[in-house]
Motif scaffolding. Sequence first.
Motif: not given
Length: 258
Positions: A87-89, A98-108, A185-188
């Motif tokens: 889970d990441t902000p 495009s629409i891009q979702i930038n992930l803070e700390n999503a793992g690998n 608002d929440s994590a993804i």
Amino acid sequence: MNKKKSRIRISGFKLTQILLCLFIAAGFASCKHENAHWAYGGDSGPEQWGDLSTDFQACKLGKNQSPIDISNAKTTDLTALTLNYQDTPYVVENNGHSIQINLENAGNLTIGEDTYKLLQFHFHNPSEEAVDGQRFPLVAHFVHKSDAGDLAVIALFFTTGKENALLKPVFSNLPAEEKESLKGDSAINPASILGNELAYYAYNGSLTTPPCSEGVRWIVLKKPTELSIEQLSAFKELYSGNARPLQPLNARQVLQSR
Ligand SMILES: [Zn+2]
């Protein structure tokens, strides 16, 4: 309305760049267009990308370009994908293409010995990749980078059907203006979006946008997921047709897992 506005901004930008280049060229031997404007149609459309900047030459000279039509893939024992996501902000950005979702700390993502950090995902309508000549209404590209700087992209196709609940927070509040960003608002959790069925096609390709750099490891999931027609329409209101034309396969072989 939206289109008109961006066209005015583009021509203003172009003019500024031309003047700046003339100014620079007067003092220096060369003038690079590192941030040259590009688009999906018109004077700066895909057929022109390679001429818009010296940095974009791979777009016309490259022999391992993306996207491709996936057909006659060779079945083999491909290494399984391991998604070590969490889970990441996130921030939803309208980047002008495009629409891009930038992930803070999503793992690998791990494939055998190789590990790639997940950075962002974004969408194309229709899907850039085709399978047996058919494009899907939408694709998401999950962009990963290794510590050495190598890129791996997972492509997830969408068909229209039931609402995608996991992407509801994104599609129900898309940033309408170019360069606008909205914090989630929440994590993804990217693993939930990708699901459990990870059979894939694999091939070596490129970025599908300028500078079209090659050496990108493409992983195209066979199993599509769903989103509602309303969700697709919300995206298409902002970006419709943001897909590069199919590129020649040349000497490459597409592989597929069983
Ligand atoms: Zn993409």
